[in-house]
Write an enzyme that holds these catalytic residues in place. Structure first.
Site, mmCIF file in Angstrom:
data_model
loop_
_atom_site.group_PDB
_atom_site.id
_atom_site.type_symbol
_atom_site.label_atom_id
_atom_site.label_comp_id
_atom_site.label_asym_id
_atom_site.label_seq_id
_atom_site.Cartn_x
_atom_site.Cartn_y
_atom_site.Cartn_z
ATOM 1 N N LYS A 152 125.324 42.642 -40.426
ATOM 2 C CA LYS A 152 126.150 43.964 -41.265
ATOM 3 C C LYS A 152 127.456 43.874 -40.159
ATOM 4 O O LYS A 152 128.373 44.505 -40.806
ATOM 5 C CB LYS A 152 125.276 45.022 -41.222
ATOM 6 C CG LYS A 152 124.148 45.150 -42.152
ATOM 7 C CD LYS A 152 123.723 46.818 -42.767
ATOM 8 C CE LYS A 152 122.758 46.759 -43.817
ATOM 9 N NZ LYS A 152 122.170 47.908 -43.785
ATOM 10 N N LYS A 196 117.823 37.595 -49.908
ATOM 11 C CA LYS A 196 117.036 39.065 -50.329
ATOM 12 C C LYS A 196 117.641 39.648 -51.493
ATOM 13 O O LYS A 196 118.928 39.725 -51.495
ATOM 14 C CB LYS A 196 117.020 39.822 -48.867
ATOM 15 C CG LYS A 196 116.157 41.023 -49.206
ATOM 16 C CD LYS A 196 116.117 41.946 -47.784
ATOM 17 C CE LYS A 196 117.363 42.967 -47.848
ATOM 18 N NZ LYS A 196 117.332 44.021 -47.142
ATOM 19 N N LYS A 237 119.982 45.952 -52.393
ATOM 20 C CA LYS A 237 120.799 46.883 -53.163
ATOM 21 C C LYS A 237 122.243 46.696 -53.076
ATOM 22 O O LYS A 237 122.765 47.130 -54.140
ATOM 23 C CB LYS A 237 120.549 48.507 -52.673
ATOM 24 C CG LYS A 237 119.228 48.895 -52.370
ATOM 25 C CD LYS A 237 119.414 50.055 -51.362
ATOM 26 C CE LYS A 237 117.870 50.272 -50.996
ATOM 27 N NZ LYS A 237 117.893 51.275 -49.774
HETATM 28 P P1 TYM Z 1 115.856 49.933 -46.950
HETATM 29 O O1 TYM Z 1 116.217 51.274 -47.599
HETATM 30 O O2 TYM Z 1 116.782 48.918 -46.640
HETATM 31 O O3 TYM Z 1 114.549 49.467 -47.495
HETATM 32 C C1 TYM Z 1 113.283 50.103 -47.852
HETATM 33 C C2 TYM Z 1 112.191 49.308 -47.940
HETATM 34 O O4 TYM Z 1 112.331 48.122 -48.888
HETATM 35 C C3 TYM Z 1 112.141 46.899 -48.043
HETATM 36 N N1 TYM Z 1 112.707 45.902 -48.796
HETATM 37 C C4 TYM Z 1 112.413 44.849 -49.462
HETATM 38 N N2 TYM Z 1 111.070 44.404 -49.544
HETATM 39 C C5 TYM Z 1 110.743 43.031 -50.273
HETATM 40 N N3 TYM Z 1 111.623 42.462 -50.799
HETATM 41 C C6 TYM Z 1 113.037 43.061 -50.761
HETATM 42 N N4 TYM Z 1 113.860 42.270 -51.342
HETATM 43 C C7 TYM Z 1 113.239 44.240 -49.912
HETATM 44 N N5 TYM Z 1 114.644 44.924 -49.749
HETATM 45 C C8 TYM Z 1 114.008 45.993 -49.246
HETATM 46 C C9 TYM Z 1 112.576 47.284 -46.711
HETATM 47 O O5 TYM Z 1 111.768 46.154 -45.866
HETATM 48 C C10 TYM Z 1 112.129 48.658 -46.470
HETATM 49 O O6 TYM Z 1 110.622 48.661 -46.273
HETATM 50 N N6 TYM Z 1 115.817 51.123 -41.982
HETATM 51 C C11 TYM Z 1 115.001 51.431 -43.321
HETATM 52 C C12 TYM Z 1 114.767 52.713 -43.571
HETATM 53 C C13 TYM Z 1 114.077 53.137 -42.430
HETATM 54 C C14 TYM Z 1 112.428 53.189 -41.998
HETATM 55 C C15 TYM Z 1 112.288 54.122 -41.162
HETATM 56 C C16 TYM Z 1 111.589 52.456 -42.532
HETATM 57 C C17 TYM Z 1 114.489 54.328 -41.617
HETATM 58 N N7 TYM Z 1 113.484 54.716 -40.662
HETATM 59 C C18 TYM Z 1 111.309 54.143 -40.509
HETATM 60 C C19 TYM Z 1 110.310 52.766 -42.132
HETATM 61 C C20 TYM Z 1 110.067 53.526 -40.925
HETATM 62 C C21 TYM Z 1 115.585 50.669 -44.554
HETATM 63 O O7 TYM Z 1 117.161 50.706 -44.208
HETATM 64 O O8 TYM Z 1 115.185 50.445 -45.515
#
Ligand code: TYM
Length: 326
Positions: A111, A192, A195
């Site tokens: 990023k 991947k 979003k």
């Molecule tokens: P975020 O919002 O990017 O994504 C949320 C969850 O979705 C999973 N994910 C995917 N899994 C499979 N295939 C994909 N293409 C895909 N895209 C996203 C991500 O791995 C995630 O589990 N930093 C985290 C949010 C967060 C968090 C935490 C998670 C903040 N604090 C504490 C767990 C524990 C995030 O940005 O996820």
């Protein structure tokens, strides 16, 4: 009872990847664990975005959790920014984390390349994530594979803190669903499903019109062979569709290969489209019902009250361990 926690950022649109990687697992495990699920709205401001509309997006994400089957009687649901102890604990952990280890985070490397003016928050993002996890003594953290390194960092920080100051945090474990730990883009299946992807034709959103989702699947990039075989290296597109089908039907990869032995890609894609549309239609019907029912605000309020109480205790313990005046 063991504790489980996960969060999603309320940025952009919630994708089928988010559902398979994180939300679906929470729904499956909610009976077995003391479960926490939150909206990571503080993480959403680590990248500049003028049109975030966080309040609306937070409500929408909570409605989606509920629509996907997260049960508010079993799961504590909340918004990260409604609980100031997350940032308080994060600061204390930042002072016990190293520049070197944060510089090695894949997500930061990726990023920060996108803009010269990346924020300090983007750099310390994984420590806030560690605070999210450690405050609740989470034993397991269901995530997609892209977040695994961050959960491992939370483990390292917990172990380091416990060794230095005395037992304070439970050491968490990341868990990934057997299939579909990374759902890939429909157009470029080596990337991947994200979003924030520039070409939204590659991204299936949970709130896509069913016919739009169908088109995206029918047009998904595949290869010139005609075999429905799982082979990520040589057949990334088909392997991704197998992962989706398998995650949504609960069938193993080999069972899917067997079911479509001798079928052409069109037939297989139609089947993937059918199960996907079935799932998103079911989610969307509930989503519309829940969004304006008053339930979302009720759940957020209850979640804030409960988690602030838990988090305050952990914050005070951390302060005590560090030797602050109390
Ligand atoms: P975020 O919002 O990017 O994504 C949320 C969850 O979705 C999973 N994910 C995917 N899994 C499979 N295939 C994909 N293409 C895909 N895209 C996203 C991500 O791995 C995630 O589990 N930093 C985290 C949010 C967060 C968090 C935490 C998670 C903040 N604090 C504490 C767990 C524990 C995030 O940005 O996820």
């Amino acid at each position: 009872m063991k504790k489980m926690l996960t969060g999603l950022q309320p940025t952009g649109v919630i994708t089928l990847g988010n559902y398979i990687g994180a939300i679906k697992q929470m729904v499956e495990y909610q009976e077995q664990y003391d479960t926490y699920m939150f909206v990571a709205d503080l993480h959403a401001i680590t990248v500049p975005n003028d049109k975030l509309d966080l309040s609306e997006k937070t409500r929408s994400l909570i409605a989606l959790y509920l629509a996907c089957g997260v049960d508010p009687d079993k799961v504590t649901i909340f918004a990260q920014s409604n609980n100031e102890y997350h940032t308080n604990v994060a600061w204390m952990l930042e002072c016990n984390s190293y520049f070197g280890e944060l510089s090695r985070m894949h997500q930061f490397k990726e990023k920060s390349k996108k803009s010269e003016n990346f924020t300090a928050g983007l750099f310390t993002y994984p420590v806030l994530m560690a605070a999210d996890i450690l405050i609740y003594d989470s034993d397991i953290v269901p995530v997609g594979i892209d977040q695994k390194q961050h959960v491992e960092l939370a483990r390292d920080i917990a172990i380091r803190f416990n060794n230095k100051y005395g037992e304070t945090f439970t050491v968490p474990e990341p868990v990934m669903s057997v299939t579909g730990t990374k759902i890939m883009d429909m157009i470029d299946p080596t990337k991947k499903m994200s979003k924030s992807s520039e070409n939204q034709n590659g991204v299936i959103r949970l709130l896509d019109e069913p016919e739009v989702a169908r088109k995206k699947i029918m047009r998904a990039t595949t290869d010139s062979e005609m075999a429905v075989k799982f082979d990520v290296e040589n057949k990334p597109g088909i392997s991704n569709l197998i992962n989706i089908y398998s995650a949504l039907t609960g069938k193993k990869t080999e069972e899917v290969e067997k079911e479509f032995e001798g079928s052409n890609y069109g037939t297989f894609k139609k089947a993937v489209a059918e199960v996907t549309i079935g799932k998103i239609t079911e989610i969307q019907e509930k989503y519309n019902e829940v969004l304006n029912s008053g339930m979302v605000d009720q759940v957020l309020k209850a979640g804030a009250d409960k988690t602030r109480e838990i988090a305050k205790k952990k914050y005070e313990l951390v302060k005590q361990r560090l030797g602050f005046y109390m």
